[in-house]
Design a protein around this motif. Sequence first.
Motif, PDB file in Angstrom:
ATOM      1  N   ALA A 251      18.102  15.840   4.102  1.00 57.57           N
ATOM      2  CA  ALA A 251      17.807  16.303   2.948  1.00 57.57           C
ATOM      3  C   ALA A 251      16.569  17.331   2.463  1.00 57.57           C
ATOM      4  CB  ALA A 251      17.850  15.552   1.770  1.00 57.57           C
ATOM      5  N   CYS A 252      15.854  17.498   3.375  1.00 57.86           N
ATOM      6  CA  CYS A 252      14.832  18.148   2.697  1.00 57.86           C
ATOM      7  C   CYS A 252      14.457  19.651   3.442  1.00 57.86           C
ATOM      8  CB  CYS A 252      13.634  16.929   3.606  1.00 57.86           C
ATOM      9  SG  CYS A 252      13.009  16.204   2.324  1.00 57.86           S
ATOM     10  N   VAL A 253      15.125  19.457   5.210  1.00 62.34           N
ATOM     11  CA  VAL A 253      14.807  20.616   5.857  1.00 62.34           C
ATOM     12  C   VAL A 253      16.351  21.288   5.010  1.00 62.34           C
ATOM     13  CG1 VAL A 253      16.612  20.973   8.085  1.00 62.34           C
ATOM     14  CG2 VAL A 253      14.993  19.335   8.037  1.00 62.34           C
ATOM     15  N   ASN A 254      17.148  20.780   4.579  1.00 64.92           N
ATOM     16  CA  ASN A 254      18.333  21.584   4.120  1.00 64.92           C
ATOM     17  C   ASN A 254      18.458  22.042   2.787  1.00 64.92           C
ATOM     18  OD1 ASN A 254      20.243  21.014   6.145  1.00 64.92           O
ATOM     19  ND2 ASN A 254      21.297  19.280   5.203  1.00 64.92           N
ATOM     20  N   ASN A 255      17.080  21.815   1.878  1.00 64.75           N
ATOM     21  CA  ASN A 255      16.780  22.211   1.222  1.00 64.75           C
ATOM     22  C   ASN A 255      15.764  22.562   0.074  1.00 64.75           C
ATOM     23  OD1 ASN A 255      19.824  20.940  -0.689  1.00 64.75           O
ATOM     24  ND2 ASN A 255      19.285  19.398  -0.199  1.00 64.75           N
ATOM     25  N   LEU A 256      14.972  22.545   1.158  1.00 64.28           N
ATOM     26  CA  LEU A 256      13.074  22.687   0.208  1.00 64.28           C
ATOM     27  C   LEU A 256      12.645  23.945   2.075  1.00 64.28           C
ATOM     28  CD1 LEU A 256      11.367  19.448   0.480  1.00 64.28           C
ATOM     29  CD2 LEU A 256      12.436  20.337  -1.343  1.00 64.28           C
ATOM     30  N   ARG A 257      12.169  24.888   1.456  1.00 62.29           N
ATOM     31  CA  ARG A 257      12.251  25.781   2.021  1.00 62.29           C
ATOM     32  C   ARG A 257       9.339  26.131   1.897  1.00 62.29           C
ATOM     33  NH1 ARG A 257      15.077  24.643   4.515  1.00 62.29           N
ATOM     34  NH2 ARG A 257      17.107  26.379   5.247  1.00 62.29           N
ATOM     35  N   LYS A 258       9.445  27.036   2.373  1.00 61.32           N
ATOM     36  CA  LYS A 258       8.220  27.179   2.055  1.00 61.32           C
ATOM     37  C   LYS A 258       7.040  27.163   0.921  1.00 61.32           C
ATOM     38  CE  LYS A 258       4.377  30.380   2.995  1.00 61.32           C
ATOM     39  NZ  LYS A 258       3.353  31.367   4.418  1.00 61.32           N
ATOM     40  N   GLY A 259       6.504  26.777  -0.025  1.00 65.99           N
ATOM     41  CA  GLY A 259       6.469  27.240  -0.980  1.00 65.99           C
ATOM     42  C   GLY A 259       7.666  26.493  -2.385  1.00 65.99           C
ATOM     43  N   SER A 260       8.302  24.999  -1.771  1.00 66.46           N
ATOM     44  CA  SER A 260       8.941  24.328  -2.154  1.00 66.46           C
ATOM     45  C   SER A 260       7.992  22.943  -3.464  1.00 66.46           C
ATOM     46  CB  SER A 260       9.742  23.216  -1.687  1.00 66.46           C
ATOM     47  OG  SER A 260      11.091  24.305  -1.302  1.00 66.46           O
TER      48      SER A 260
ATOM     49  N   PHE B 148       0.844  -1.159  -0.071  1.00 69.19           N
ATOM     50  CA  PHE B 148       0.005  -0.185  -0.402  1.00 69.19           C
ATOM     51  C   PHE B 148       0.635   1.309  -0.006  1.00 69.19           C
ATOM     52  CE2 PHE B 148      -3.309   2.187   2.666  1.00 69.19           C
ATOM     53  CZ  PHE B 148      -3.897   3.051   1.351  1.00 69.19           C
ATOM     54  N   GLU B 149       0.660   2.079  -0.932  1.00 68.07           N
ATOM     55  CA  GLU B 149       2.166   3.081  -1.242  1.00 68.07           C
ATOM     56  C   GLU B 149       1.028   3.727  -1.978  1.00 68.07           C
ATOM     57  OE1 GLU B 149       6.479   2.885  -1.426  1.00 68.07           O
ATOM     58  OE2 GLU B 149       5.622   3.409  -3.420  1.00 68.07           O
ATOM     59  N   THR B 150       1.445   5.166  -1.868  1.00 69.91           N
ATOM     60  CA  THR B 150       1.543   6.474  -2.277  1.00 69.91           C
ATOM     61  C   THR B 150       1.598   7.717  -3.026  1.00 69.91           C
ATOM     62  OG1 THR B 150      -0.982   8.430  -2.842  1.00 69.91           O
ATOM     63  CG2 THR B 150       0.728   7.726  -0.204  1.00 69.91           C
ATOM     64  N   THR B 151       1.675   8.197  -4.133  1.00 74.28           N
ATOM     65  CA  THR B 151       2.914   9.057  -4.860  1.00 74.28           C
ATOM     66  C   THR B 151       1.151  10.136  -4.764  1.00 74.28           C
ATOM     67  OG1 THR B 151       3.725   8.002  -5.943  1.00 74.28           O
ATOM     68  CG2 THR B 151       4.153   9.314  -6.460  1.00 74.28           C
ATOM     69  N   LEU B 152       2.176  11.267  -4.260  1.00 75.86           N
ATOM     70  CA  LEU B 152       1.830  12.354  -4.570  1.00 75.86           C
ATOM     71  C   LEU B 152       2.039  13.507  -5.247  1.00 75.86           C
ATOM     72  CD1 LEU B 152       2.268  14.845  -1.957  1.00 75.86           C
ATOM     73  CD2 LEU B 152       1.414  13.368  -0.196  1.00 75.86           C
ATOM     74  N   VAL B 153       2.304  14.854  -5.416  1.00 80.61           N
ATOM     75  CA  VAL B 153       2.573  16.362  -5.735  1.00 80.61           C
ATOM     76  C   VAL B 153       2.464  17.345  -5.519  1.00 80.61           C
ATOM     77  CG1 VAL B 153       3.572  17.546  -7.963  1.00 80.61           C
ATOM     78  CG2 VAL B 153       3.358  15.118  -8.722  1.00 80.61           C
ATOM     79  N   GLY B 154       3.287  18.447  -4.637  1.00 82.14           N
ATOM     80  CA  GLY B 154       2.493  19.559  -3.862  1.00 82.14           C
ATOM     81  C   GLY B 154       3.573  20.192  -3.182  1.00 82.14           C
ATOM     82  N   ILE B 155       2.805  21.110  -3.059  1.00 82.76           N
ATOM     83  CA  ILE B 155       4.055  22.618  -2.279  1.00 82.76           C
ATOM     84  C   ILE B 155       3.638  22.262  -0.982  1.00 82.76           C
ATOM     85  CG2 ILE B 155       4.138  24.942  -2.472  1.00 82.76           C
ATOM     86  CD1 ILE B 155       2.529  24.562  -5.419  1.00 82.76           C
ATOM     87  N   LEU B 156       5.372  22.976  -0.551  1.00 83.03           N
ATOM     88  CA  LEU B 156       5.242  22.675   1.289  1.00 83.03           C
ATOM     89  C   LEU B 156       4.303  24.265   1.692  1.00 83.03           C
ATOM     90  CD1 LEU B 156       7.179  20.701   0.426  1.00 83.03           C
ATOM     91  CD2 LEU B 156       8.834  22.029   2.181  1.00 83.03           C
ATOM     92  N   GLY B 157       3.286  24.123   2.328  1.00 86.59           N
ATOM     93  CA  GLY B 157       2.757  25.231   3.326  1.00 86.59           C
ATOM     94  C   GLY B 157       3.463  25.667   4.320  1.00 86.59           C
ATOM     95  N   ARG B 158       4.415  25.531   4.651  1.00 88.53           N
ATOM     96  CA  ARG B 158       5.807  26.085   5.611  1.00 88.53           C
ATOM     97  C   ARG B 158       6.766  25.105   5.172  1.00 88.53           C
ATOM     98  NH1 ARG B 158       1.856  23.162   9.530  1.00 88.53           N
ATOM     99  NH2 ARG B 158       3.388  21.713  10.272  1.00 88.53           N
ATOM    100  N   ASP B 159       8.006  25.994   5.861  1.00 86.61           N
ATOM    101  CA  ASP B 159       9.391  25.245   6.095  1.00 86.61           C
ATOM    102  C   ASP B 159       9.479  24.462   6.873  1.00 86.61           C
ATOM    103  OD1 ASP B 159      10.369  27.827   5.341  1.00 86.61           O
ATOM    104  OD2 ASP B 159      11.125  28.229   6.150  1.00 86.61           O
ATOM    105  N   PRO B 160      10.228  22.948   6.358  1.00 89.60           N
ATOM    106  CA  PRO B 160       9.813  21.673   6.576  1.00 89.60           C
ATOM    107  C   PRO B 160      10.474  21.698   8.265  1.00 89.60           C
ATOM    108  CG  PRO B 160      11.325  21.910   5.107  1.00 89.60           C
ATOM    109  CD  PRO B 160      10.814  23.333   4.953  1.00 89.60           C
ATOM    110  N   GLU B 161      10.230  21.365   9.570  1.00 84.37           N
ATOM    111  CA  GLU B 161      10.926  20.625  10.838  1.00 84.37           C
ATOM    112  C   GLU B 161      11.174  19.953  10.874  1.00 84.37           C
ATOM    113  OE1 GLU B 161       6.721  21.677  13.291  1.00 84.37           O
ATOM    114  OE2 GLU B 161       7.201  23.581  11.999  1.00 84.37           O
ATOM    115  N   ALA B 162      12.531  19.857  11.695  1.00 81.57           N
ATOM    116  CA  ALA B 162      13.232  17.917  12.184  1.00 81.57           C
ATOM    117  C   ALA B 162      13.051  18.555  13.827  1.00 81.57           C
ATOM    118  CB  ALA B 162      14.904  18.742  11.670  1.00 81.57           C
ATOM    119  N   ARG B 163      13.069  16.825  13.982  1.00 82.05           N
ATOM    120  CA  ARG B 163      13.160  16.834  15.321  1.00 82.05           C
ATOM    121  C   ARG B 163      14.373  15.749  15.609  1.00 82.05           C
ATOM    122  NH1 ARG B 163       9.493  13.118  17.124  1.00 82.05           N
ATOM    123  NH2 ARG B 163       8.046  12.480  15.191  1.00 82.05           N
TER     124      ARG B 163
END
Length: 123
Positions: free
Chosen positions: A57-66, A6-21
């Motif tokens: 990689a996501c935290v380092n390369n993506l921002r809101k709107g990516s 059970f897997e899905t694929t989506l294309v979308g736009i980040l609504g805010r900067d990625p958050e790491a914890r």
Amino acid sequence: MTYNTFETTLVGILGRDPEARYTGDGKLVCNMSVAVHRGKDKTVWVQVEAWEKLGEACVNNLRKGSKILAKGTPRADAYVNKEGDPKASLIITAREIEFLSNFGGDKEEEGVLEGPGTEDIPY
């Protein structure tokens, strides 16, 4: 070899900067809120989580709107909001993320990043 049934694929736009914890055992998890457009007037918000190197990689390369393409395993989490209403959210645990734009810009990026197999993700 890991088989996902059970897997899905989506294309979308980040609504805010990625958050790491970090989890209690020191693993990095990156959480992203992604707007997926369904038709002219309908937007669905999906939470995407990326673990360890993929999350870094996501935290380092993506921002809101990516813009991203994410492939992974979906799950639904039910909860009760502050007003006492039952709600649910869709969460995708990504195994692969493709950066379609970087830092919210129009520049097309190449490459696909893959995360750990599902057996490596602590649920």
